[in-house]
Design a protein around this motif. Structure first.
Motif, PDB file in Angstrom:
ATOM      1  N   ASN A  95       0.833  -1.206   0.000  1.00  0.00           N
ATOM      2  CA  ASN A  95       0.000   0.000   0.000  1.00  0.00           C
ATOM      3  C   ASN A  95       0.865   1.252   0.000  1.00  0.00           C
ATOM      4  O   ASN A  95       0.784   2.080   0.903  1.00  0.00           O
ATOM      5  N   SER A 118      -6.017  -5.731  -3.329  1.00  0.00           N
ATOM      6  CA  SER A 118      -7.183  -5.781  -2.436  1.00  0.00           C
ATOM      7  C   SER A 118      -7.664  -7.211  -2.284  1.00  0.00           C
ATOM      8  O   SER A 118      -7.596  -8.003  -3.216  1.00  0.00           O
ATOM      9  N   LYS A 169      -5.861   2.274  -5.713  1.00  0.00           N
ATOM     10  CA  LYS A 169      -5.961   1.532  -4.444  1.00  0.00           C
ATOM     11  C   LYS A 169      -6.204   2.477  -3.262  1.00  0.00           C
ATOM     12  O   LYS A 169      -6.940   2.170  -2.322  1.00  0.00           O
ATOM     13  N   HIS A 172      -9.775   3.279  -3.349  1.00  0.00           N
ATOM     14  CA  HIS A 172     -10.462   2.056  -2.895  1.00  0.00           C
ATOM     15  C   HIS A 172     -10.518   2.015  -1.365  1.00  0.00           C
ATOM     16  O   HIS A 172     -11.552   1.715  -0.770  1.00  0.00           O
ATOM     17  N   ASN A 173      -9.397   2.331  -0.733  1.00  0.00           N
ATOM     18  CA  ASN A 173      -9.373   2.251   0.731  1.00  0.00           C
ATOM     19  C   ASN A 173     -10.250   3.314   1.367  1.00  0.00           C
ATOM     20  O   ASN A 173     -10.882   3.079   2.395  1.00  0.00           O
ATOM     21  N   GLU A 176     -13.548   1.925   1.243  1.00  0.00           N
ATOM     22  CA  GLU A 176     -13.614   0.865   2.274  1.00  0.00           C
ATOM     23  C   GLU A 176     -13.945   1.484   3.650  1.00  0.00           C
ATOM     24  O   GLU A 176     -14.780   0.955   4.394  1.00  0.00           O
ATOM     25  N   TYR A 177     -13.286   2.600   3.979  1.00  0.00           N
ATOM     26  CA  TYR A 177     -13.538   3.253   5.275  1.00  0.00           C
ATOM     27  C   TYR A 177     -15.017   3.645   5.386  1.00  0.00           C
ATOM     28  O   TYR A 177     -15.656   3.432   6.406  1.00  0.00           O
ATOM     29  N   GLY A 240      -5.025   1.833  12.145  1.00  0.00           N
ATOM     30  CA  GLY A 240      -4.850   2.136  10.720  1.00  0.00           C
ATOM     31  C   GLY A 240      -5.096   3.613  10.454  1.00  0.00           C
ATOM     32  O   GLY A 240      -5.080   4.441  11.365  1.00  0.00           O
ATOM     33  N   GLY A 241      -5.307   3.961   9.221  1.00  0.00           N
ATOM     34  CA  GLY A 241      -5.684   5.335   8.892  1.00  0.00           C
ATOM     35  C   GLY A 241      -4.819   6.016   7.854  1.00  0.00           C
ATOM     36  O   GLY A 241      -5.195   7.064   7.335  1.00  0.00           O
ATOM     37  N   SER A 242      -3.650   5.434   7.519  1.00  0.00           N
ATOM     38  CA  SER A 242      -2.777   6.179   6.606  1.00  0.00           C
ATOM     39  C   SER A 242      -3.375   6.285   5.206  1.00  0.00           C
ATOM     40  O   SER A 242      -3.370   7.366   4.599  1.00  0.00           O
ATOM     41  N   THR A 243      -3.912   5.191   4.689  1.00  0.00           N
ATOM     42  CA  THR A 243      -4.417   5.259   3.303  1.00  0.00           C
ATOM     43  C   THR A 243      -5.641   6.178   3.207  1.00  0.00           C
ATOM     44  O   THR A 243      -5.807   6.885   2.209  1.00  0.00           O
ATOM     45  N   ARG A 268     -12.257   7.339  13.183  1.00  0.00           N
ATOM     46  CA  ARG A 268     -11.148   6.482  13.631  1.00  0.00           C
ATOM     47  C   ARG A 268     -10.246   7.244  14.583  1.00  0.00           C
ATOM     48  O   ARG A 268      -9.880   6.743  15.643  1.00  0.00           O
TER      49      ARG A 268
HETATM   50  O1  LIG Z   1      -5.369  -2.152   2.125  1.00  0.00           O
HETATM   51  C1  LIG Z   1      -5.932  -2.816   2.966  1.00  0.00           C
HETATM   52  C2  LIG Z   1      -7.287  -3.358   2.747  1.00  0.00           C
HETATM   53  O2  LIG Z   1      -7.775  -2.995   1.499  1.00  0.00           O
HETATM   54  C3  LIG Z   1      -5.231  -3.038   4.263  1.00  0.00           C
HETATM   55  O3  LIG Z   1      -5.923  -3.916   5.111  1.00  0.00           O
HETATM   56  C4  LIG Z   1      -4.945  -1.739   4.925  1.00  0.00           C
HETATM   57  O4  LIG Z   1      -4.138  -1.953   6.050  1.00  0.00           O
HETATM   58  C5  LIG Z   1      -6.213  -1.013   5.315  1.00  0.00           C
HETATM   59  O5  LIG Z   1      -5.952   0.329   5.581  1.00  0.00           O
HETATM   60  P1  LIG Z   1      -5.889   0.884   7.079  1.00  0.00           P
HETATM   61  O6  LIG Z   1      -4.722   0.187   7.731  1.00  0.00           O
HETATM   62  O7  LIG Z   1      -5.703   2.348   6.917  1.00  0.00           O
HETATM   63  O8  LIG Z   1      -7.180   0.498   7.732  1.00  0.00           O
END
Ligand SMILES: O=C(CO)[C@H](O)[C@H](O)COP(=O)(O)O
Ligand SMILES: NC(=O)C1=CN([C@@H]2O[C@H](COP(=O)(O)OP(=O)(O)OC[C@H]3O[C@@H](n4cnc5c(N)ncnc54)[C@H](O)[C@@H]3O)[C@@H](O)[C@H]2O)C=CC1
Length: 296
Positions: A95, A118, A169, A172-173, A176-177, A240-243, A268
């Motif tokens: 990532n 993913s 990606k 995408h993340n 996902e959040y 988490g949180g960086s992406t 978060r």
């Molecule tokens: O890429 C991912 C899922 O698609 C990884 O699980 C990633 O660690 C998720 O991001 P974060 O750590 O910020 O929750």
């Protein structure tokens, strides 16, 4: 094909397994010797250093990096660089930030493919979804490997030039959040609301034909089954949180409003410690209204 895989953790070991199962040869390296031994046990040839790995790969090296994003990617690339040439290909399946990937692509002799991955460790069986950026010839050359690591030929595609894979990606993340946050809020209302509901049953029913069915909702069902409808001792702390941060930063730069993704990220951060702002509001309500101050 012969593939070098660097980084044999949760995701890298799956790359090894799937590439070996598809009949390719894998040379595997990790700074953790136990991880190399695990990869050897599943059919890879282990290397005890990056130099040993590149020696085994010979000419026309194809290398897949699956190490944590950031310094470990640069460390591995710095060490690889002297032995890389223009006909070699390096894939970063982690990532990484898309701007780091553009910088790395510009800084190496090899063709550099940034590959958003993913599916998570659960992708061991099904394969991953792969979003690839970088030179078309290198993507086409590695298609047999992408077929093996992904769910199949439909599970990967070239998104565009360098950085495009990790850019897709990143977004995408962010999605996902927001999806997780939406399920979280819906189930919170059901849990706190008027009816005594079995949340596993709700999730199961929704997963069978409802508009909002999804893999994340299947994971909600699994969580309620394994932890109980009240989630037992699962803490209200989300790591988490960086992406997601990168997604929001990019949206600000592009002037694109992303309120749902931003709010999910903020939730978060808010979960992580005693928020000073909440503590002050708690105390202020006493100040103006003599409402009880809640103390830990
Ligand atoms: O890429 C991912 C899922 O698609 C990884 O699980 C990633 O660690 C998720 O991001 P974060 O750590 O910020 O929750
Ligand atoms: N776990 C997940 O759900 C997903 C993870 N990713 C990304 O994939 C990458 C790897 O993630 P995981 O496998 O979960 O991490 P992990 O922590 O399970 O494994 C990383 C491995 O890399 C090794 N390593 C670290 N630095 C190294 C170096 N310089 N040289 C060789 N080996 C090194 C570690 O010893 C470890 O075995 C990360 O970028 C992550 O963000 C992407 C999608 C999903």
């Amino acid at each position: 094909m012969e593939l070098g895989v660097i980084g044999l953790g949760r995701m890298g070991q799956i790359v090894v397994d799937r590439v070996c199962s598809a009949g390719h040869d894998v040379v595997a390296f990790d700074v953790d010797e136990a991880a190399v031994e695990r990869a050897e046990a599943t059919g890879a040839s282990g290397a005890d250093s990056l130099a040993a790995m590149t020696d085994q790969l010979g000419a026309e090296k194809r290398i897949w990096l699956m190490v944590p994003a950031g310094d470990p990617v640069d460390a591995a690339l710095d060490e690889l660089e002297p032995s890389l040439d223009t006909h070699d290909i390096v894939v970063d399946g982690g990532n990484s930030h898309f701007e780091d990937s553009v910088r790395r692509a510009d800084g190496t002799e090899a063709a550099y493919l940034d590959c958003g991955t993913s599916g998570g460790p659960a992708g061991a069986e099904l394969g991953f979804s792969l979003m690839v950026g970088g030179p078309a010839w290198a993507y086409e050359e590695l298609e047999p490997v992408f077929d093996a690591v992904a769910t199949g030929p439909q599970g990967h595609d070239r998104m565009g030039e360098s950085g495009a894979g990790h850019y897709v990606k990143m977004v995408h993340n962010g999605v996902e959040y927001a999806l997780m946050q939406a399920y979280g809020e819906g189930f919170e209302l059901l849990q706190e609301g008027r009816y005594d509901l079995d949340l596993e049953s709700v999730a199961k029913t929704w997963n069978n034909g409802a508009v909002i069915r999804s893999w994340l909702l299947e994971l909600c069902e699994e969580a309620f089954r394994e932890e109980g409808g009240d989630l037992g001792d699962v803490a209200d702390h989300v790591a988490g949180g960086s992406t997601g941060t990168w997604t929001v930063q990019e949206a600000l730069e592009q002037g694109v409003p992303l309120p749902l993704i931003y709010q999910s990220l903020a939730e978060r951060f808010a979960s992580r410690n005693d928020r000073f702002s909440r503590r002050l509001v708690n105390r202020l309500r006493y100040g103006f209204g003599r409402h009880e101050v809640r103390r830990t």
